[in-house]
Design an enzyme around this catalytic site. Structure first.
Site, PDB file in Angstrom:
ATOM      1  N   GLU A  41      70.236  16.758  49.426  1.00 38.59           N
ATOM      2  CA  GLU A  41      69.185  17.612  49.977  1.00 38.59           C
ATOM      3  C   GLU A  41      68.881  17.200  51.413  1.00 38.59           C
ATOM      4  O   GLU A  41      68.823  16.020  51.736  1.00 38.59           O
ATOM      5  CB  GLU A  41      67.931  17.475  49.106  1.00 38.59           C
ATOM      6  CG  GLU A  41      66.753  18.308  49.563  1.00 38.59           C
ATOM      7  CD  GLU A  41      65.509  18.090  48.717  1.00 38.59           C
ATOM      8  OE1 GLU A  41      64.635  18.978  48.726  1.00 38.59           O
ATOM      9  OE2 GLU A  41      65.408  17.040  48.043  1.00 38.59           O
ATOM     10  N   LYS A 117      65.330  26.889  48.260  1.00 37.54           N
ATOM     11  CA  LYS A 117      64.631  26.153  47.208  1.00 37.54           C
ATOM     12  C   LYS A 117      63.394  26.922  46.748  1.00 37.54           C
ATOM     13  O   LYS A 117      62.556  27.327  47.559  1.00 37.54           O
ATOM     14  CB  LYS A 117      64.233  24.775  47.738  1.00 37.54           C
ATOM     15  CG  LYS A 117      63.584  23.848  46.717  1.00 37.54           C
ATOM     16  CD  LYS A 117      63.298  22.508  47.369  1.00 37.54           C
ATOM     17  CE  LYS A 117      62.713  21.502  46.401  1.00 37.54           C
ATOM     18  NZ  LYS A 117      62.437  20.206  47.089  1.00 37.54           N
ATOM     19  N   CYS A 158      66.634  19.681  43.997  1.00 32.85           N
ATOM     20  CA  CYS A 158      65.685  18.595  43.721  1.00 32.85           C
ATOM     21  C   CYS A 158      64.573  18.988  42.749  1.00 32.85           C
ATOM     22  O   CYS A 158      64.789  19.039  41.546  1.00 32.85           O
ATOM     23  CB  CYS A 158      65.125  18.058  45.039  1.00 32.85           C
ATOM     24  SG  CYS A 158      64.430  16.389  44.890  1.00 32.85           S
TER      25      CYS A 158
END
Length: 275
Positions: A41, A117, A158
């Protein structure tokens, strides 16, 4: 299909981070000959505060047009090594906010997937440290899959890992393997990292591919630590490849026959009643 997870200790120097990624990928390609590599990430920036993130941000081009330094570096890596490159995530410059965005390139350097994300990391860690991702980033609103070497992959980043409904949606969209590039904090990672990765693998009967950052970085004058331990888990939940401490890479072979056998013998998707 062979996949390598690249583990980095990136900081706020974007040019150095790009050079480090190029070197690690070259080493993985020479040693393990993967068909696809994946980065952590925000591998072009970690730390340095808001100003460093904004400096690292890139306006993403229409696919086929020229992009910024990280965008073009990933395209060049894909072409040079003739591999797919899953670019973990980079900082995307939006109209009003930044986005934490995954880019994927095929061996000809063509962009084939883009994912923002969805779930933003607004939490207080066990040590009292606060994280407010939404203060700087906007959230995505679409699940994303792509195909490579006959396998359908899903994209997450994540903190997404804590929302199993996201992974069920990817499984229903045809995913056989799911990426989770991460900057997991040390305090949460030591207790939750491997448990969550294996759980998502078992629930979805997908391969889980998680490249992570390792070591420490500076954020507004304080040192923060990330957990590392990049890994690949199979659809039964076994960790089949894992990085040690420090920068490096690990490689595993994704066996489509294993995926099919696990799903045939325990058809949990067919048995679902509540979701």
């Amino acid at each position: 299909m062979r996949i390598s997870v690249i583990q980095m200790n990136q900081g706020s120097d974007k040019a150095k981070n790009i050079a480090d990624a190029e070197q690690l990928i070259a080493a993985a390609c020479e040693s393990d000959r993967p068909h696809l590599v994946t980065l952590p990430e925000t591998w072009t920036n970690l730390g340095g505060g808001r100003e460093a993130r904004e400096r690292a941000a890139e306006i993403l081009p229409t696919p086929g047009e020229e992009g910024g330094p990280a965008y073009e570096a990933m395209r060049a890596i894909a072409r040079r090594h003739e591999i797919h490159v899953h670019g973990g995530s980079i900082v995307e410059k939006g109209m009003e906010k930044l986005f934490n965005t995954t880019l994927v390139f095929d061996p000809e350097g063509v962009e084939i997937a883009r994912y923002r994300k969805i779930h933003l990391f607004d939490i207080t860690g066990p040590d009292g440290t606060g994280y407010r991702e939404s203060a700087l980033y906007g959230g995505g609103d679409q699940i994303v899959t792509f195909a490579a070497h006959g396998i359908t992959f899903g994209c997450t980043i994540c903190y997404d890992v804590r929302f199993p409904e996201h992974y069920l949606a990817l499984r229903r969209a045809g995913a056989e393997a799911i990426f989770i590039p991460s900057n997991f904090t040390l305090m949460t990672g030591k207790d939750h990292w491997e448990v969550l990765m294996r759980a998502r693998a078992i629930e979805t009967q997908c391969w889980i591919i998680a490249a992570a950052s390792t070591g420490s970085y500076e954020e507004r004058g304080a040192q923060r630590q990330v957990y590392g331990h990049s890994l690949i888990a199979d659809p039964w939940g076994h960790v089949v490849a894992k990085c040690s401490d420090g920068v490096g890479f690990a490689t595993a072979h994704l066996d489509a026959a294993l995926t099919a056998r696990v799903r045939r013998d325990m058809p949990v998707l067919d048995h679902r009643r509540l979701a």
